[in-house]
Every structure is written in structure tokens, then in C-alpha cells.
Motif scaffolding. Structure first.
Motif, PDB file in Angstrom:
ATOM      1  N   ARG A 126       0.091  -3.092   8.049  1.00 56.37           N
ATOM      2  CA  ARG A 126      -1.052  -3.792   7.448  1.00 56.37           C
ATOM      3  C   ARG A 126      -2.229  -2.826   7.243  1.00 56.37           C
ATOM      4  O   ARG A 126      -2.984  -2.946   6.280  1.00 56.37           O
ATOM      5  N   VAL A 127      -2.384  -1.867   8.163  1.00 61.16           N
ATOM      6  CA  VAL A 127      -3.397  -0.822   7.971  1.00 61.16           C
ATOM      7  C   VAL A 127      -3.060  -0.002   6.728  1.00 61.16           C
ATOM      8  O   VAL A 127      -3.945   0.315   5.910  1.00 61.16           O
ATOM      9  N   ARG A 130      -1.417  -0.912   4.071  1.00 64.25           N
ATOM     10  CA  ARG A 130      -1.684  -1.679   2.852  1.00 64.25           C
ATOM     11  C   ARG A 130      -3.184  -1.794   2.591  1.00 64.25           C
ATOM     12  O   ARG A 130      -3.639  -1.698   1.446  1.00 64.25           O
ATOM     13  N   ALA A 131      -3.963  -1.989   3.673  1.00 61.57           N
ATOM     14  CA  ALA A 131      -5.412  -2.078   3.517  1.00 61.57           C
ATOM     15  C   ALA A 131      -5.979  -0.752   3.012  1.00 61.57           C
ATOM     16  O   ALA A 131      -6.871  -0.743   2.148  1.00 61.57           O
ATOM     17  N   ARG A 155      -7.337  -3.552   9.599  1.00 66.25           N
ATOM     18  CA  ARG A 155      -7.307  -4.109   8.251  1.00 66.25           C
ATOM     19  C   ARG A 155      -8.629  -4.791   7.940  1.00 66.25           C
ATOM     20  O   ARG A 155      -9.206  -4.598   6.861  1.00 66.25           O
TER      21      ARG A 155
END
Length: 309
Positions: free
Chosen positions: A149-150, A152-153, A124
Motif C-alpha cells: 500500500r505504501v 501504491r501511495a 499511505r
């Protein structure tokens, strides 16, 4: 009597000339025939004894970062950059700082071998710090929090997550990256790891993520070319990876193990170290050597370590 003698000599000379001409014609035909066959044969190789020459340019640099109990490898070739994995989230600042210090302004290929936090936890921050042109992953979604989280990033950066197919190749400068695995879908996340071979000149590097015996065996059974000079030991040197058969077919001269000092898993396991010794492989370890840099000019490899093991 003199006249018949001259006739026989003349006939003999003519016969000799005919034989010589026939030999010359046959020789020329053979020579031209060989030249055509040799040129047309794509498997033709240089004659024995021909010395390989280094590649032009600055070479390929492969940096195995010391990120504790995790994985992160930086490859740089002809101004292009590939980052394989990005360790735990608590290593993110170290990773981004290292990249900036070593001239990285953008990442051509960001590779997430599999959805475990010790491989994707820092991604991220990497995506936020650098323009990423291509994001490769073994999956596009996962219930793993670090990989979410990756995701979303990547969405924020308008970056698609691409799952490459076995057999896909792409250029990293004048190096070539080939996808060797996974050969099928596995329920085990480790076995789902992307497996890559990087070729530069006559040198080759193998990356297996956390792939274990099952995935290794499927790659070998499929006849994939795993030959390499440097192998990154699978799963931080776990006994469940980097098996004898893989070592036999890969024939590496060097192995790099990425693991944290005194980690709770006991990596690298003695079984793995024993197999590497049996295969006469020189081992570098991030827990002992710190960050490890290998430079290739296409023929020769040079290792530099942050500290002595």
C-alpha cells in the motif's frame, strides 16, 4: 689588568646575547611550527576545559509518538521534518493530526525502516496528507500488504522509493543524519531495518528499527560510530535487540521504548530492561509515559512526557 677584564666581560655579554637570541628564535620557530601543524590537523580538538556551546536556532525536537505496539518518530530541526516509520494503519489519523497540530505542512524525509505493518501501516495516509520530498526505505518492494500500500501511495504521488547506502549522509536543518545499516542484505525483515544516527551539535540519537543482534553486530564489526545520547531500543524492547555490546559502544544516557500497553509480545522484555539498568540508562516508555518529546540545543537534552510513568 683592567683591560683584559673588560674584554672578558664583553665576550661574556656577547655570548649571553647570542644565547638569548637563539632561544628567542627557537621559541618563535616552535610557536609558528605548532600553529601550522595545529591548524592543518583536522583531528585537532578544543583544549580540555572548553565548554561546548549550544547550536543557534530553535534546536532539534525528537518526538516519540505513542502509537501503541508500533513505531513512529517525528524529528524537526530548523523548519525541516523527518518522520521515521508510521505505525499500524489504525494509528494513521492520530499521526497525521499530531503532525498538523505541530506545524508540519510537508515532510522532507519519510523513512520506512522495514516492511512490517507496525512500522509502515500508516504511511499511505501520511503520503496522502503531506507533500513528501524524499522517501527512504530498506527495500523498494515486498510481499507485505502494508508495504504494498505504501508502494501504491508513492506511485500515486509520483514519489520514488530510495534505498540509501551505508555511509550516506543528509542534512535535516543543521542536524546530520548518517546511515549505519543494514550492512548487508538479510532474509530476516527485522535485520533489514535501516539504522540511522542523527547528530546535532554534540548530541546524538540512534534509531535501529527492529534490527536484532545479527545486524547490530555487523554494524559494530564494521566500525560504525554508534555513540549516542539517546537510543531508541530496537524491536520495541525485545530481548533479541539492544544487546550489551551495542550499549557498551553506544554509551547512551537515555533509551526510549515504543510499545503498546499489555501487548501480546510481552514487550519490553525483562532481559532488555535488565541490560539497560546494567548500563545505567534512564528509560522512557510510550506504554507508561505516552508520547515522549526530547529537545536538544546541541548540548543539553530536555525530556517532556505526556504522562508520568
Amino acid at each position: 689588568m683592567a683591560q683584559p677584564t673588560r674584554g672578558r666581560n664583553s665576550q661574556a655579554k656577547n655570548h649571553l646575547i647570542t644565547i638569548v637570541l637563539a632561544l628567542i628564535i627557537a621559541g618563535l620557530a616552535t610557536w609558528f611550527g605548532y600553529g601550522r601543524d595545529h591548524a592543518a590537523d583536522p583531528s585537532a580538538t578544543a583544549a580540555p576545559g572548553v565548554t561546548a556551546t549550544a547550536m543557534p536556532g530553535d534546536g532539534l525536537t525528537v518526538t516519540y509518538l505513542d502509537v501503541g505496539q508500533g513505531d513512529c518518530t517525528l524529528l524537526q530541526c530548523d523548519g525541516q521534518v523527518m518522520l521515521i516509520d508510521a505505525a499500524e494503519g489504525n494509528q494513521a489519523n492520530k499521526i497525521t493530526a499530531y503532525l498538523k497540530q505541530h506545524g508540519v505542512t510537508a515532510i522532507d524525509y519519510l523513512v520506512c525502516t522495514h516492511a512490517h505493518a507496525d512500522h509502515c501501516g500508516g504511511m499511505r495516509a501520511v503520503i496522502a496528507a503531506f507533500p513528501v520530498r524524499t522517501l527512504y526505505s530498506s527495500v523498494t518492494s515486498s510481499s507485505n500488504g502494508a508495504f504494498q500500500r505504501v508502494m501504491r501511495a508513492a506511485e500515486t504521488a509520483n514519489l520514488a522509493i530510495t534505498v540509501p547506502d551505508v555511509g550516506d549522509t543528509f542534512a535535516l536543518g543543521s542536524a546530520t543524519v548518517t546511515v549505519l545499516g543494514p550492512q548487508q542484505h538479510y532474509s530476516d525483515v527485522n535485520n533489514q531495518s535501516l539504522i540511522l544516527r542523527v547528530d546535532y551539535g554534540s548530541s546524538a540519537f540512534l534509531f535501529t528499527g527492529d534490527a536484532e543482534y545479527e545486524s547490530e553486530t555487523d554494524v559494530l564489526d564494521a566500525g560504525e560510530n554508534v555513540r549516542c545520547d539517546v537510543i531508541k531500543a530496537g524491536h520495541h524492547g525485545s530481548r533479541t535487540s539492544t544487546g550489551y555490546r551495542l550499549l557498551y559502544e553506544a554509551q547512551p544516557k537515555y533509551a526510549v521504548i515504543s510499545c503498546g500497553a499489555d501487548n501480546e509480545y510481552g514487550h519490553p522484555h525483562d532481559d532488555t530492561l535488565s541490560r539497560l539498568r546494567d548500563a545505567d540508562v534512564t528509560v522512557y516508555r510510550t506504554d507508561l509515559n505516552g508520547t515522549i518529546v526530547c529537545r536538544s540545543d546541541g548540548v543539553n537534552l530536555t525530556f517532556t512526557t505526556e504522562k508520568e510513568g
